[in-house]
Motif scaffolding. Structure first.
Motif, PDB file in Angstrom:
ATOM      1  N   LEU A 339      19.835  -4.516 -38.037  1.00  0.00           N
ATOM      2  CA  LEU A 339      19.833  -3.134 -36.692  1.00  0.00           C
ATOM      3  C   LEU A 339      19.703  -3.764 -35.650  1.00  0.00           C
ATOM      4  O   LEU A 339      20.062  -3.054 -34.447  1.00  0.00           O
ATOM      5  CB  LEU A 339      18.021  -3.074 -36.713  1.00  0.00           C
ATOM      6  N   LEU A 340      19.836  -5.095 -35.480  1.00  0.00           N
ATOM      7  CA  LEU A 340      20.296  -5.566 -34.157  1.00  0.00           C
ATOM      8  C   LEU A 340      21.734  -5.334 -33.780  1.00  0.00           C
ATOM      9  O   LEU A 340      22.077  -4.883 -32.835  1.00  0.00           O
ATOM     10  CB  LEU A 340      19.754  -7.198 -34.000  1.00  0.00           C
ATOM     11  N   VAL A 341      22.939  -6.258 -34.705  1.00  0.00           N
ATOM     12  CA  VAL A 341      23.941  -5.605 -34.537  1.00  0.00           C
ATOM     13  C   VAL A 341      24.031  -3.854 -33.925  1.00  0.00           C
ATOM     14  O   VAL A 341      25.191  -4.271 -33.268  1.00  0.00           O
ATOM     15  CB  VAL A 341      24.887  -6.347 -35.799  1.00  0.00           C
ATOM     16  N   SER A 342      23.488  -2.958 -35.144  1.00  0.00           N
ATOM     17  CA  SER A 342      23.461  -1.295 -34.663  1.00  0.00           C
ATOM     18  C   SER A 342      23.342  -1.285 -33.458  1.00  0.00           C
ATOM     19  O   SER A 342      24.009  -1.125 -33.209  1.00  0.00           O
ATOM     20  CB  SER A 342      22.862  -1.035 -35.659  1.00  0.00           C
ATOM     21  N   ALA A 343      22.762  -1.929 -33.085  1.00  0.00           N
ATOM     22  CA  ALA A 343      21.622  -1.152 -31.593  1.00  0.00           C
ATOM     23  C   ALA A 343      23.205  -2.315 -30.398  1.00  0.00           C
ATOM     24  O   ALA A 343      23.646  -1.162 -29.413  1.00  0.00           O
ATOM     25  CB  ALA A 343      21.003  -2.083 -30.981  1.00  0.00           C
ATOM     26  N   ILE A 344      23.161  -2.926 -30.948  1.00  0.00           N
ATOM     27  CA  ILE A 344      24.349  -3.789 -29.882  1.00  0.00           C
ATOM     28  C   ILE A 344      26.110  -2.907 -29.958  1.00  0.00           C
ATOM     29  O   ILE A 344      26.541  -2.557 -29.073  1.00  0.00           O
ATOM     30  CB  ILE A 344      24.947  -5.224 -30.313  1.00  0.00           C
ATOM     31  N   LEU A 345      26.749  -2.302 -31.203  1.00  0.00           N
ATOM     32  CA  LEU A 345      27.611  -1.559 -30.913  1.00  0.00           C
ATOM     33  C   LEU A 345      27.347  -0.262 -30.856  1.00  0.00           C
ATOM     34  O   LEU A 345      28.239   0.653 -29.356  1.00  0.00           O
ATOM     35  CB  LEU A 345      27.210  -2.082 -32.974  1.00  0.00           C
ATOM     36  N   THR A 444      18.235  -0.275 -24.635  1.00  0.00           N
ATOM     37  CA  THR A 444      16.386  -0.091 -25.144  1.00  0.00           C
ATOM     38  C   THR A 444      16.326  -0.467 -26.417  1.00  0.00           C
ATOM     39  O   THR A 444      15.588  -1.236 -27.191  1.00  0.00           O
ATOM     40  CB  THR A 444      16.494   0.962 -25.250  1.00  0.00           C
ATOM     41  N   LEU A 445      16.888   0.331 -27.035  1.00  0.00           N
ATOM     42  CA  LEU A 445      17.095  -0.465 -29.152  1.00  0.00           C
ATOM     43  C   LEU A 445      18.000  -2.002 -29.186  1.00  0.00           C
ATOM     44  O   LEU A 445      17.194  -2.667 -30.116  1.00  0.00           O
ATOM     45  CB  LEU A 445      17.840  -0.164 -30.026  1.00  0.00           C
ATOM     46  N   VAL A 446      18.656  -2.215 -27.615  1.00  0.00           N
ATOM     47  CA  VAL A 446      18.782  -3.493 -28.287  1.00  0.00           C
ATOM     48  C   VAL A 446      17.531  -4.653 -27.994  1.00  0.00           C
ATOM     49  O   VAL A 446      17.856  -5.206 -28.644  1.00  0.00           O
ATOM     50  CB  VAL A 446      19.977  -3.889 -27.612  1.00  0.00           C
ATOM     51  N   PHE A 447      16.945  -4.289 -26.767  1.00  0.00           N
ATOM     52  CA  PHE A 447      15.261  -5.346 -26.669  1.00  0.00           C
ATOM     53  C   PHE A 447      14.337  -4.853 -27.992  1.00  0.00           C
ATOM     54  O   PHE A 447      13.622  -6.324 -28.759  1.00  0.00           O
ATOM     55  CB  PHE A 447      15.011  -4.275 -26.109  1.00  0.00           C
ATOM     56  N   THR A 448      14.615  -3.692 -28.050  1.00  0.00           N
ATOM     57  CA  THR A 448      13.501  -3.305 -29.284  1.00  0.00           C
ATOM     58  C   THR A 448      14.098  -4.590 -30.464  1.00  0.00           C
ATOM     59  O   THR A 448      12.810  -4.419 -31.424  1.00  0.00           O
ATOM     60  CB  THR A 448      13.405  -1.932 -29.537  1.00  0.00           C
ATOM     61  N   SER A 449      14.726  -4.058 -31.269  1.00  0.00           N
ATOM     62  CA  SER A 449      15.659  -5.090 -32.141  1.00  0.00           C
ATOM     63  C   SER A 449      15.522  -6.201 -32.387  1.00  0.00           C
ATOM     64  O   SER A 449      14.366  -6.702 -32.571  1.00  0.00           O
ATOM     65  CB  SER A 449      16.888  -4.828 -32.648  1.00  0.00           C
ATOM     66  N   TRP A 450      15.069  -6.954 -30.973  1.00  0.00           N
ATOM     67  CA  TRP A 450      14.982  -8.485 -30.796  1.00  0.00           C
ATOM     68  C   TRP A 450      13.528  -9.248 -30.941  1.00  0.00           C
ATOM     69  O   TRP A 450      13.599  -9.655 -31.393  1.00  0.00           O
ATOM     70  CB  TRP A 450      15.864  -8.850 -29.616  1.00  0.00           C
ATOM     71  N   ARG A 451      13.397  -8.408 -30.524  1.00  0.00           N
ATOM     72  CA  ARG A 451      11.725  -8.176 -30.859  1.00  0.00           C
ATOM     73  C   ARG A 451      11.112  -8.241 -31.852  1.00  0.00           C
ATOM     74  O   ARG A 451       9.583  -8.237 -31.429  1.00  0.00           O
ATOM     75  CB  ARG A 451      10.998  -7.845 -29.841  1.00  0.00           C
ATOM     76  N   ARG A 452      12.004  -7.516 -33.162  1.00  0.00           N
ATOM     77  CA  ARG A 452      10.725  -6.802 -33.891  1.00  0.00           C
ATOM     78  C   ARG A 452      11.060  -7.968 -34.907  1.00  0.00           C
ATOM     79  O   ARG A 452      10.803  -9.225 -35.218  1.00  0.00           O
ATOM     80  CB  ARG A 452      12.045  -5.521 -34.794  1.00  0.00           C
TER      81      ARG A 452
END
Length: 461
Positions: A339-345, A444-452
């Motif tokens: 999910l983190l890689v997805s948000a970055i892409l 925003t999704l990058v941040f939330t995925s990193w903190r997951r």
């Protein structure tokens, strides 16, 4: 995975692919429908809105119905409904009637998608992430070939063909499902001898009405203001009524004994709640590109319908290739890294949209589509795996319905965003503004995925 599980996945997959297949073909046909019915971009967007509003309402209902009456019965009934809608829609005498049959189509596909996830959850007990990746291949494969099929059909026939093409898939899925999906008897004492009022409370008719009136009223208010270019007193009243109805909806759901959307579960299972919020944002991003890009290619870059379908293949093809690899990755590492890689892409793809010019090379277009396609393949499996980890097994039908409602709410928001940004006609400047907005959401999704934090599997309470 044994042979029984493989045949089960094929049976379910042939049914659930009808949803992305119809979504992707409609995406290519929006420009044609806009011309045929002499509509602006905001008006023709209602063919998207109504489909997903109906789906967002039907998904939780069908998830609940599957727990009560049996998943196989609901799945087969959904196939029958889709076949009727697909046969009648091409003969629609007006755009309004086409909307009606699209709503019927939405109800049919809703019967299959949430129920299909529940069937996999219950009957495939080993390597569930891998099983989900196989199911995702059907979804991604349909999204991959849908724009191409739609472009070819529009070129050689007309928009009516995008409905007739459903019939072979419906027939194949019905035959496979009848043979391979196990019968699962519903609880015997739940529904026998119930009165009409008790049925209404079980389905939560009042909640359905509040939700429908609220969402439709709010959308009409926002889109009317966008389309007309000014805000009238009537538009403000409609929008406010929508907000009030949504407020009553939340209040009612907190008190209902059998809520349409179990709002109280959001507080009880916060990890499940956060998965649904993230899924709304993911689909806002993906479907803004999915529905906006074909019109951009045809109206701004002046690509033909066939060429548009060919270019859009890169979106679904990347999802198709990535999904099985993602399943094995998540089985080992959990959903967070994917999910983190997805948000970055998605962030990279959104920023890339801002740089696109009418004269940009085709490879630039393909790179944007590839970034979103790979992220979609990662999300299709990753989000479902996160849902399964955060949801109690005894309410998986309702949880699956909620999950798909989140998908459709994200899609409705994407269509609303496109209508507001694009107005009556899609332009290069509007598309760049869209890219800026999507980049903010993706960050925003990058941040939330990193903190997951990975939740433990929720057991029965």
């Amino acid at each position: 995975m044994n042979a029984r599980s493989r045949w089960l996945l094929i049976s379910v997959g042939l049914g659930v692919l009808l949803n992305p297949l119809n979504s992707s073909m409609i995406a290519v046909a929006i420009a044609r429908l806009q011309h045929v019915y002499s509509l602006d971009f905001t008006q023709v967007s209602w063919i998207i809105f109504t489909f997903y509003i109906a789906s967002s309402i039907a998904q939780p209902v069908m998830g609940k119905a599957s727990d009560l009456f049996g998943r196989k019965k609901i799945f087969l009934t959904g196939l029958a409904v889709v076949s009727v809608a697909s046969l009648l829609a091409p003969f629609s005498p007006s755009f309004g009637w086409l909307i009606v049959f699209r709503i019927l189509q939405a109800i049919g596909t809703s019967m299959m998608v949430a129920v299909g996830m529940a069937i996999v959850r219950v009957h495939v007990t080993e390597k569930q992430a891998t099983a989900l990746s196989v199911l995702s291949m059907f979804l991604s494969g349909a999204a991959a070939i849908g724009p191409f099929i739609g472009g070819v059909l529009l070129h050689w026939w007309d928009w009516q063909a995008i409905f007739f093409v459903n019939i072979p898939f419906v027939v194949a899925s019905f035959l496979f499902a009848w043979r391979n999906i196990p019968d699962d008897a519903p609880p015997k004492s739940t529904t026998q001898g119930m009165s009409l009022r008790e049925w209404g409370e079980l389905i939560d008719v009042q909640g359905l009405l509040f939700f429908t009136v609220g969402l439709v009223g709010l959308l009409i208010g926002l889109l009317s203001a966008t389309s007309s270019g000014h805000v009238s007193f009537g538009i403000v009243i409609v929008g406010l009524l929508g907000l009030v109805a949504l407020g009553f909806f939340v209040r009612h759901e907190l008190k209902a004994t059998s809520p349409f959307i179990p709002v109280r579960s959001f507080a009880k299972y916060p990890a499940m709640t956060w998965v649904n919020v993230e899924f709304i944002l993911v689909n806002l991003l993906y479907y803004s590109l999915f529905f906006g890009f074909p019109s951009y290619l045809q109206m701004v870059r002046h690509n033909s319908e066939v060429d548009t379908g060919m270019l859009m293949l890169s979106l679904g093809f990347c999802s198709l290739v990535v999904s099985p690899l993602t399943g094995r990755w998540i089985d080992k590492a959990g959903p967070r890294p994917a999910l983190l890689v997805s948000a970055i892409l998605m962030t990279i793809g959104s920023v890339w949209i801002v740089t696109l010019e009418e004269s940009s090379p085709v490879i630039s277009v393909c790179l944007v589509l590839a970034a979103f396609g790979i992220s979609n393949g990662l999300n299709n499996v990753g989000m479902q795996a996160a849902l399964f980890k955060s949801s109690p097994k005894e309410m998986i039908g309702v949880a699956s319905g909620l999950f798909m409602t989140s998908r459709y709410l994200g899609t409705v928001l994407s269509s609303l965003l496109l209508g507001i940004v694009m107005g009556d006609r899609l332009s290069a400047e509007g598309f760049r503004l869209l890219g800026m907005i999507l980049a903010i959401v993706a960050l925003t999704l990058v941040f939330t995925s990193w903190r997951r934090r990975e939740p433990e599997q929720v057991e029965q309470s």
